[in-house]
Scaffold this motif. Structure first.
Motif, PDB file in Angstrom:
ATOM      1  N   ASP A  46      44.494  32.842  47.009  1.00  0.00           N
ATOM      2  CA  ASP A  46      45.013  33.516  45.826  1.00  0.00           C
ATOM      3  C   ASP A  46      45.390  34.940  46.197  1.00  0.00           C
ATOM      4  OD1 ASP A  46      44.161  31.177  44.637  1.00  0.00           O
ATOM      5  OD2 ASP A  46      42.546  32.105  43.480  1.00  0.00           O
ATOM      6  N   MET A  47      46.426  35.437  45.498  1.00  0.00           N
ATOM      7  CA  MET A  47      46.813  36.823  45.698  1.00  0.00           C
ATOM      8  C   MET A  47      47.226  37.439  44.370  1.00  0.00           C
ATOM      9  SD  MET A  47      50.573  36.422  47.532  1.00  0.00           S
ATOM     10  CE  MET A  47      50.715  38.147  47.884  1.00  0.00           C
TER      11      MET A  47
ATOM     12  N   ALA B 117      37.272  38.353  47.187  1.00  0.00           N
ATOM     13  CA  ALA B 117      37.225  36.920  46.862  1.00  0.00           C
ATOM     14  C   ALA B 117      36.619  36.621  45.501  1.00  0.00           C
ATOM     15  CB  ALA B 117      36.470  36.160  47.948  1.00  0.00           C
ATOM     16  N   SER B 118      35.690  37.426  45.050  1.00  0.00           N
ATOM     17  CA  SER B 118      35.011  37.127  43.780  1.00  0.00           C
ATOM     18  C   SER B 118      35.662  37.820  42.578  1.00  0.00           C
ATOM     19  CB  SER B 118      33.539  37.535  43.862  1.00  0.00           C
ATOM     20  OG  SER B 118      33.437  38.929  44.076  1.00  0.00           O
ATOM     21  N   LEU B 119      36.701  38.611  42.798  1.00  0.00           N
ATOM     22  CA  LEU B 119      37.331  39.352  41.700  1.00  0.00           C
ATOM     23  C   LEU B 119      38.216  38.449  40.843  1.00  0.00           C
ATOM     24  CD1 LEU B 119      38.408  42.637  43.530  1.00  0.00           C
ATOM     25  CD2 LEU B 119      36.292  42.174  42.263  1.00  0.00           C
ATOM     26  N   ASP B 120      38.267  38.768  39.555  1.00  0.00           N
ATOM     27  CA  ASP B 120      39.129  38.045  38.623  1.00  0.00           C
ATOM     28  C   ASP B 120      40.371  38.838  38.237  1.00  0.00           C
ATOM     29  OD1 ASP B 120      37.538  35.788  38.548  1.00  0.00           O
ATOM     30  OD2 ASP B 120      36.379  36.474  36.829  1.00  0.00           O
ATOM     31  N   GLN B 121      40.455  40.083  38.728  1.00  0.00           N
ATOM     32  CA  GLN B 121      41.660  40.879  38.514  1.00  0.00           C
ATOM     33  C   GLN B 121      41.866  41.797  39.701  1.00  0.00           C
ATOM     34  OE1 GLN B 121      40.838  43.016  34.846  1.00  0.00           O
ATOM     35  NE2 GLN B 121      40.403  44.888  35.960  1.00  0.00           N
ATOM     36  N   CYS B 122      43.095  42.223  39.871  1.00  0.00           N
ATOM     37  CA  CYS B 122      43.453  43.077  40.991  1.00  0.00           C
ATOM     38  C   CYS B 122      42.858  44.474  40.810  1.00  0.00           C
ATOM     39  CB  CYS B 122      44.980  43.162  41.100  1.00  0.00           C
ATOM     40  SG  CYS B 122      45.544  44.283  42.399  1.00  0.00           S
ATOM     41  N   PRO B 123      42.183  45.027  41.828  1.00  0.00           N
ATOM     42  CA  PRO B 123      41.624  46.370  41.705  1.00  0.00           C
ATOM     43  C   PRO B 123      42.695  47.469  41.754  1.00  0.00           C
ATOM     44  CG  PRO B 123      41.215  45.506  43.899  1.00  0.00           C
ATOM     45  CD  PRO B 123      41.839  44.397  43.097  1.00  0.00           C
ATOM     46  N   GLU B 124      43.898  47.115  42.192  1.00  0.00           N
ATOM     47  CA  GLU B 124      44.981  48.100  42.280  1.00  0.00           C
ATOM     48  C   GLU B 124      45.770  48.213  40.975  1.00  0.00           C
ATOM     49  OE1 GLU B 124      45.661  50.069  44.988  1.00  0.00           O
ATOM     50  OE2 GLU B 124      43.855  49.224  45.877  1.00  0.00           O
ATOM     51  N   CYS B 125      46.201  47.065  40.431  1.00  0.00           N
ATOM     52  CA  CYS B 125      47.092  47.090  39.256  1.00  0.00           C
ATOM     53  C   CYS B 125      46.474  46.416  38.024  1.00  0.00           C
ATOM     54  CB  CYS B 125      48.427  46.422  39.590  1.00  0.00           C
ATOM     55  SG  CYS B 125      48.318  44.637  39.840  1.00  0.00           S
ATOM     56  N   THR B 126      45.297  45.885  38.144  1.00  0.00           N
ATOM     57  CA  THR B 126      44.524  45.218  37.079  1.00  0.00           C
ATOM     58  C   THR B 126      45.149  43.928  36.528  1.00  0.00           C
ATOM     59  OG1 THR B 126      45.344  46.502  35.185  1.00  0.00           O
ATOM     60  CG2 THR B 126      43.447  47.419  36.388  1.00  0.00           C
ATOM     61  N   GLU B 127      46.124  43.372  37.231  1.00  0.00           N
ATOM     62  CA  GLU B 127      46.691  42.080  36.803  1.00  0.00           C
ATOM     63  C   GLU B 127      45.625  40.999  36.966  1.00  0.00           C
ATOM     64  OE1 GLU B 127      49.499  40.760  35.533  1.00  0.00           O
ATOM     65  OE2 GLU B 127      50.496  42.694  35.312  1.00  0.00           O
TER      66      GLU B 127
ATOM     67  N   SER C 241      33.899  25.870  51.647  1.00  0.00           N
ATOM     68  CA  SER C 241      33.193  27.147  51.543  1.00  0.00           C
ATOM     69  C   SER C 241      34.100  28.371  51.560  1.00  0.00           C
ATOM     70  CB  SER C 241      32.118  27.299  52.613  1.00  0.00           C
ATOM     71  OG  SER C 241      32.351  26.552  53.752  1.00  0.00           O
ATOM     72  N   GLY C 242      35.129  28.349  50.769  1.00  0.00           N
ATOM     73  CA  GLY C 242      35.992  29.504  50.608  1.00  0.00           C
ATOM     74  C   GLY C 242      36.953  29.776  51.748  1.00  0.00           C
TER      75      GLY C 242
ATOM     76  N   GLY D   1      45.240  40.239  48.613  1.00  0.00           N
ATOM     77  CA  GLY D   1      44.856  38.835  48.633  1.00  0.00           C
ATOM     78  C   GLY D   1      43.415  38.764  48.181  1.00  0.00           C
ATOM     79  N   PHE D   2      43.087  37.783  47.377  1.00  0.00           N
ATOM     80  CA  PHE D   2      41.714  37.646  46.894  1.00  0.00           C
ATOM     81  C   PHE D   2      40.883  36.931  47.956  1.00  0.00           C
ATOM     82  CE2 PHE D   2      44.054  38.202  42.905  1.00  0.00           C
ATOM     83  CZ  PHE D   2      43.301  39.206  42.311  1.00  0.00           C
ATOM     84  N   THR D   3      40.694  37.625  49.088  1.00  0.00           N
ATOM     85  CA  THR D   3      39.921  37.113  50.214  1.00  0.00           C
ATOM     86  C   THR D   3      38.871  38.156  50.561  1.00  0.00           C
ATOM     87  OG1 THR D   3      41.397  38.095  51.845  1.00  0.00           O
ATOM     88  CG2 THR D   3      41.912  35.855  51.137  1.00  0.00           C
TER      89      THR D   3
END
Length: 155
Positions: free
Chosen positions: A86-87, A100-110, A3-4, A94-96
Motif C-alpha cells: 500500500d502507498m 506499515a501500521s498507519l491508516d493515514q499518510c503522515p505527510e498529507c493525512t490522506e 507476515s507483512g 509507502g505503508f511499509t
C-alpha cells in the motif's frame, strides 16, 4: 501475504527452497500458447481475458487458463512474484516498515484505505499500491538455467 512481506506463501516457500531446475511447458501446447499469449500482451489483464474467450469461441475443446491462473503459472515458472504494498494516494510514502501500521499518510493525512468501502463493508481496501520484485527471486531464477548460472559466474 506472508507476515507483512507482500509475498504469497508459495513464493516464500520458493524463496526458502528454490527449485534447482528450469520449469518447462513444452509438453503442453495449449498451456504454452496461453503463456506466450499472456507474455505478449501489453494490457494482460483485459486483453488476455478477451483473447482467451476468443480462443474458446474458435475451438470449444480448448480451455485456456483464466487470467488469475495464467498469472500464477507464469510466476511459478519464472520463480518471480511481485510484492504489492500500500502507498499514499499522493505517493508521499509507502505503508511499509515504520509506516506499515498507519491508516493515514503522515505527510498529507490522506487515508490509506477507501473510506466508502470501509464504511459500507468494513473491508480495508487500499486506495493505491505499488509493486516490487525481490532481488533474491530474480537471482534464483537466473541460477535455475545452466546458461544463467554461467553468465552470473562470469559477471
Amino acid at each position: 501475504d506472508n507476515s507483512g512481506t507482500g509475498l504469497s506463501p508459495d513464493a516464500t516457500e520458493r524463496l526458502r527452497n528454490p527449485p534447482n531446475h528450469p520449469s518447462s511447458i513444452d509438453d503442453d501446447p495449449e498451456l504454452k500458447l496461453a503463456v506466450r499469449l499472456y507474455l505478449a500482451l501489453n494490457n494482460a489483464n483485459d486483453d488476455y481475458t478477451k483473447a482467451a474467450s476468443a480462443i474458446k469461441e474458435y475451438n470449444n475443446d480448448m480451455k485456456p487458463p483464466s487470467h488469475r491462473q495464467i498469472k500464477s503459472l507464469v510466476s511459478q515458472i519464472a520463480g518471480v512474484e511481485e510484492m504489492k504494498h500500500d502507498m499514499c494516494l499522493n505517493t508521499c510514502i509507502g505503508f511499509t516498515a515504520p509506516f506499515a501500521s498507519l491508516d493515514q499518510c503522515p505527510e498529507c493525512t490522506e487515508p490509506r484505505y477507501n473510506q466508502e468501502v470501509f464504511k459500507a463493508t468494513g473491508a480495508k481496501v487500499p486506495r493505491r499500491q505499488f509493486s516490487t520484485i525481490p532481488v533474491g527471486q530474480q537471482i534464483q531464477a537466473i541460477h535455475r538455467s545452466p546458461e544463467g548460472a554461467v553468465d552470473l559466474r562470469q559477471a
